[in-house]
Motif scaffolding. Structure first.
Motif, PDB file in Angstrom:
ATOM      1  N   VAL A 659       8.998 -12.468  14.720  1.00 21.50           N
ATOM      2  CA  VAL A 659      10.137 -13.363  14.500  1.00 21.50           C
ATOM      3  C   VAL A 659      10.666 -13.172  13.082  1.00 21.50           C
ATOM      4  O   VAL A 659      11.879 -13.076  12.848  1.00 21.50           O
ATOM      5  N   ALA A 662      12.467  -9.746  12.852  1.00 19.67           N
ATOM      6  CA  ALA A 662      13.755  -9.715  13.554  1.00 19.67           C
ATOM      7  C   ALA A 662      14.827 -10.517  12.808  1.00 19.67           C
ATOM      8  O   ALA A 662      15.987 -10.106  12.724  1.00 19.67           O
ATOM      9  N   THR A 663      14.423 -11.659  12.263  1.00 18.56           N
ATOM     10  CA  THR A 663      15.380 -12.527  11.570  1.00 18.56           C
ATOM     11  C   THR A 663      15.528 -12.177  10.097  1.00 18.56           C
ATOM     12  O   THR A 663      16.463 -12.630   9.429  1.00 18.56           O
ATOM     13  N   ILE A 725      12.454 -21.646  14.314  1.00 16.08           N
ATOM     14  CA  ILE A 725      13.245 -20.507  14.788  1.00 16.08           C
ATOM     15  C   ILE A 725      14.692 -20.644  14.330  1.00 16.08           C
ATOM     16  O   ILE A 725      15.300 -19.696  13.805  1.00 16.08           O
ATOM     17  N   SER A 757      14.958  -6.534  17.033  1.00 15.07           N
ATOM     18  CA  SER A 757      14.157  -7.426  17.883  1.00 15.07           C
ATOM     19  C   SER A 757      13.464  -6.706  19.033  1.00 15.07           C
ATOM     20  O   SER A 757      12.298  -6.980  19.337  1.00 15.07           O
ATOM     21  N   TRP A 789      19.250 -15.299  19.019  1.00 13.27           N
ATOM     22  CA  TRP A 789      18.442 -16.347  19.659  1.00 13.27           C
ATOM     23  C   TRP A 789      18.117 -15.956  21.096  1.00 13.27           C
ATOM     24  O   TRP A 789      16.972 -16.100  21.558  1.00 13.27           O
ATOM     25  N   LEU A 792      15.484 -13.211  21.090  1.00 15.28           N
ATOM     26  CA  LEU A 792      14.153 -13.725  20.767  1.00 15.28           C
ATOM     27  C   LEU A 792      13.541 -14.502  21.927  1.00 15.28           C
ATOM     28  O   LEU A 792      12.312 -14.567  22.061  1.00 15.28           O
ATOM     29  N   PHE A 797      11.171  -9.549  24.277  1.00 15.40           N
ATOM     30  CA  PHE A 797      10.720  -9.774  22.907  1.00 15.40           C
ATOM     31  C   PHE A 797       9.327 -10.400  22.868  1.00 15.40           C
ATOM     32  O   PHE A 797       8.482 -10.008  22.048  1.00 15.40           O
TER      33      PHE A 797
END
Length: 801
Positions: A659, A662-663, A725, A757, A789, A792, A797
């Motif tokens: 997470v 990816a972010t 998140i 992601s 979003w 994810l 993912f």
């Protein structure tokens, strides 16, 4: 003792006593290729198993005894009545099979023996099982040891407890031991056998003979043989089994009627109390057979489709998998894409997602050896050390609540250094088991702090290094395995001289050994001689550190457990399913799905010096590991045989790091520096709702089951609506903010989100939908967040695939 007689002599005896018509040409055969049946002794029995072309047809044949006065024939089993010889005739579709039968040893027969005759009968009918009188408190005021592990106590319970009211030597037929199982008196367990049946007669004869005590000279069971051991059947077909027991007095007899039958997987096969199995599903099921203190298994295969010839494979591992798949009629899924392989192997080796840059470079690389080279690079990265320090920390319970800050630091440093040096697994085991000194200075010494008593060390060592859950044997013989209570305490005796004392620093502990200290059996009070499982007792003249003798046995190349349990752990990690599963529950009654493969992997591991990286490379180079996770129409039901790759939900720490990757916003853990990943944490006490929700272990036990792998509703809701998140998606310094600030073109922006992601580029439809949603959005930043979003929250993912 009952013995098989020469078949030639039997044929002569049968010819004198019975004249039968000449048989027609027959393809019928008696089980195992035997030619005759011999009933030797008053309490002998023989199961009849008639086969035709390798298929059990016993239920379809007509059985008849030439002289019914010599034996009882019921439900395909023979019991003796009087000495003599006759012939059992099996008839089917005009075919006739004649089997000579002799009965000997009834004249002047000795009464039944308690341990060899009475106890197996009580086990066979479930009297001493956990749901009946074998329960901890017994049932109805009558308690027996679980599955008969304590014959002496059971004898006292039957003959002396409750003022001896359960047996009546003067009138055996009035004994409660007979009246209850025949339902002449109310019995919650129901009717187990009929009055006058062989079981009834055996118990009545024992009571009438004055209830002879268990004798030390009664022979022990040395082995079980199951006929057939392996059989391939279709759904609906049936198979009965014969069980032969070998004894310490060199005798061998049919104990089918005295054995307890069950199944490992009821979705594949079911089995009756009498050992008659029926295939109800596809796959492979193990029939579990227990007789006295021995257990064995028979394997029933039910192919998913027609069995096929194995195809040529590039590696030994693939060949052994292909042999199993061919026998089960399973085809194989094709090779996975480069993107899937890159993501899969990165998560499996270093616990991290590849960066978009790494993904682009790998996907555009045309080198045919790029997958092999990628594995080599990942194995040398520092993140490999981080991730496998985490993995071995779980196994060795690297826990500050138990070890303290300094103890945790010392153990964690030792694990990291061992992983970085690719220290052989046998060397790691020896350093742990032979450690002594301060737990602050010597990291492995903390092994004896996490497990500080001989009992705890026995259970920990057995489960970590042997994959054997021996804790049950602490109180009674293991109910699902061959291990006896005395073996538990013989194992514990290796650690009875390991002591702990306080050091100079606060909470410091010193591990040391003494020259005295013994382990005694809690029931007999006998001092136990240190003995490894299935090993030889430690010589009496041994005066050194007993742990050294144990470590020598454990790491010996011939040890049947040590290498297998480690390669099985690695196989489970990479393939999503152990060859034995759970990985720390190795027992006869939990057989491997591919024994030949497990044996080969273990031997290869030993032959390469217990090199962990070598075995990792071996697994990762196989077609089995590199198959797609998408099944075919035929192998879609396969969950055990590796015809396709199995989806694996990411563990808590790699998922949280994914997470963050990816972010572009890593989690911040209290008390730790910014930028530290979850896979770098030294233990599992760092506060994190996310990690707890997704099943990180507390490291209080060594069981693999402490780390929770199954998805749940709370996890789903957290990803959909969780504050953490959403904060990462909207962070001012996150990936989305940087892409917006750089005015990244819409198509490149969508591609970047997919690479970050899912480690792949979007397909044409995904790219078109993403670009159009951005162009039509009133709030572009919000739309970008929504796209990421959605990614994810996708299974693609959340799972490794």
């Amino acid at each position: 003792m009952r013995k098989l007689l020469c078949s030639g002599a039997l044929l002569g005896l049968a010819a004198l006593s019975y004249s039968a018509p000449p048989p027609s040409k027959s393809t019928l055969a008696f089980s195992g290729g035997e030619k005759a049946i011999a009933l030797s002794g008053a309490y002998a029995s023989a199961r009849v198993l008639i086969e035709e072309n390798g298929r059990d047809v016993t239920g379809d044949v007509k059985l008849a005894l030439g002289n019914p006065s010599l034996a009882v024939l019921k439900d395909g089993t023979l019991w003796p009545r009087k000495d003599g010889a006759t012939v059992l005739t099996a008839t089917r579709n005009g075919q006739i099979l004649m089997i000579p039968v002799t009965v000997t040893g009834l004249a002047g027969a000795k009464p039944p023996r308690f341990r060899s005759d009475v106890m197996p009968l009580l086990t066979r009918y479930g009297c001493n099982q956990g749901g009946c009188h074998g329960a901890q408190q017994g049932k109805g005021g009558f308690k027996l040891s679980l599955q008969g592990y304590d014959p002496d106590a059971d004898y006292e319970s039957i003959t002396r407890a409750a003022a001896g009211r359960r047996v009546s030597p003067a009138q055996p037929e009035n004994s409660l031991l007979l009246r209850k199982p025949t339902m002449l008196v109310s019995h919650k367990g129901g009717q187990l056998f009929e009055a006058g049946s062989p079981a009834h007669k055996l118990l009545a004869d024992w009571i009438a003979a004055g209830m002879p005590k268990p004798l030390p000279e009664e022979p022990d069971v040395t082995g079980l043989e199951i006929v057939p051991a392996v059989r391939t059947l279709s759904v609906g077909q049936k198979q009965r089994f014969r069980v032969w027991a070998s004894f310490s007095d060199k005798t061998r007899r049919d104990v089918s009627a005295e054995s307890l039958f069950s199944v490992s997987d009821g979705s594949v096969a079911q089995v009756t109390l009498d050992g008659n199995a029926k295939i109800v599903g596809k796959g492979e099921g193990a029939i579990l057979i227990r007789y006295q203190d021995r257990v064995a298994t028979a394997s029933l295969l039910s192919p998913f489709a027609a069995p096929r010839a194995p195809q040529t494979q590039p590696t030994t591992v693939d060949r052994l998998i292909e042999n199993k798949l061919a026998a089960l009629g399973l085809d194989t899924s094709p090779n996975c894409s480069d993107a899937d392989f890159l993501r899969r192997v990165s998560l499996d080796l270093i616990g991290l997602l590849p960066t978009p840059g790494e993904a682009r470079a790998f996907l555009t690389d045309t080198d045919p050896q790029k997958r092999t080279k990628l594995v080599g690079r990942l194995l040398e990265r520092p993140e490999y050390v981080d991730y496998w320090t985490l993995k071995w920390g779980d196994l060795l319970r690297s826990n500050r609540n138990v070890l303290g800050d300094k103890g945790l630091t010392a153990l964690n440093r030792w694990i990291r250094n061992s992983v970085a040096a690719n220290k052989p697994w046998n060397a790691m085991a020896r350093e742990l088991l032979l450690a002594q000194g301060s737990v602050y200075d010597d990291g492995p010494a903390n092994y004896f702090r996490a497990a500080s008593t001989p009992d705890a060390l026995t259970e920990t060592t057995s489960q970590v290094f042997l994959g054997v859950r021996i804790a049950c044997a602490k109180c009674h013989n293991h109910p699902y395995e061959k291990w006896k209570q005395h073996q538990y305490y013989q194992f514990a005796a290796f650690f009875s001289r390991v002591k702990t004392k306080n050091g100079e620093a606060p909470d410091e502990k010193i591990i040391y050994t003494t020259k005295s200290g013994e382990t005694t059996h809690p029931r007999t009070g006998k001092v136990m001689t240190p003995t490894a499982l299935d090993g030889a007792p430690l010589p009496k003249e041994f005066t050194g550190d007993r742990r050294l003798a144990f470590a020598d046995w454990l790491t010996d190349a011939k040890n049947p457990f040590f290498a297998k349990v480690l390669v099985n752990r690695l196989w489970k990690h990479f393939m999503g399913q152990g060859l034995i599963d759970p990985v720390d529950d190795v027992r006869v009654t939990n057989p491997p799905t591919n024994p030949a493969l497990l044996d080969w992997l273990a031997a290869d591991f030993v032959n390469h010096g217990y090199d962990l990286k070598h075995t990792m490379r071996t697994i990762l180079s196989t077609r089995a590991y590199q198959r797609t996770a998408f099944p075919t129409k035929i192998n879609v039901a396969d969950t055990r045989y590796f015809s396709h790759y199995f989806f694996k939900r990411l563990d808590a720490e790699p998922l949280l790091d994914a997470v963050g990757s990816a972010t572009g916003v890593l989690e911040k853990f209290g008390g730790y520096p910014a930028g530290m990943r979850a896979t770098e944490l030294p233990d599992t006490t760092a506060g994190s709702y996310f990690l707890d929700l997704f099943g990180r272990p507390a490291r209080n036990i060594v069981c693999q089951c402490e780390r929770l792998e199954a998805p749940n509703l709370g996890q789903l809701l957290h990803f959909m609506n969780g504050k953490g998140i959403n904060q990462k998606l909207s962070a001012k310094d996150g990936r989305i903010a940087k892409l917006i600030e750089a005015k990244t073109p819409d198509d490149k922006l969508v591609q970047e989100l997919y690479l970050a992601s899912l480690t792949r580029l979007p397909d044409q439809d995904e790219l078109f939908d993403g670009v159009m949603s951005l162009r039509e959005a009133k709030d572009k930043r919000q739309e970008v967040e929504d796209i990421l979003w959605a990614l994810l929250n996708s299974k693609e993912f959340l799972f490794n695939h």
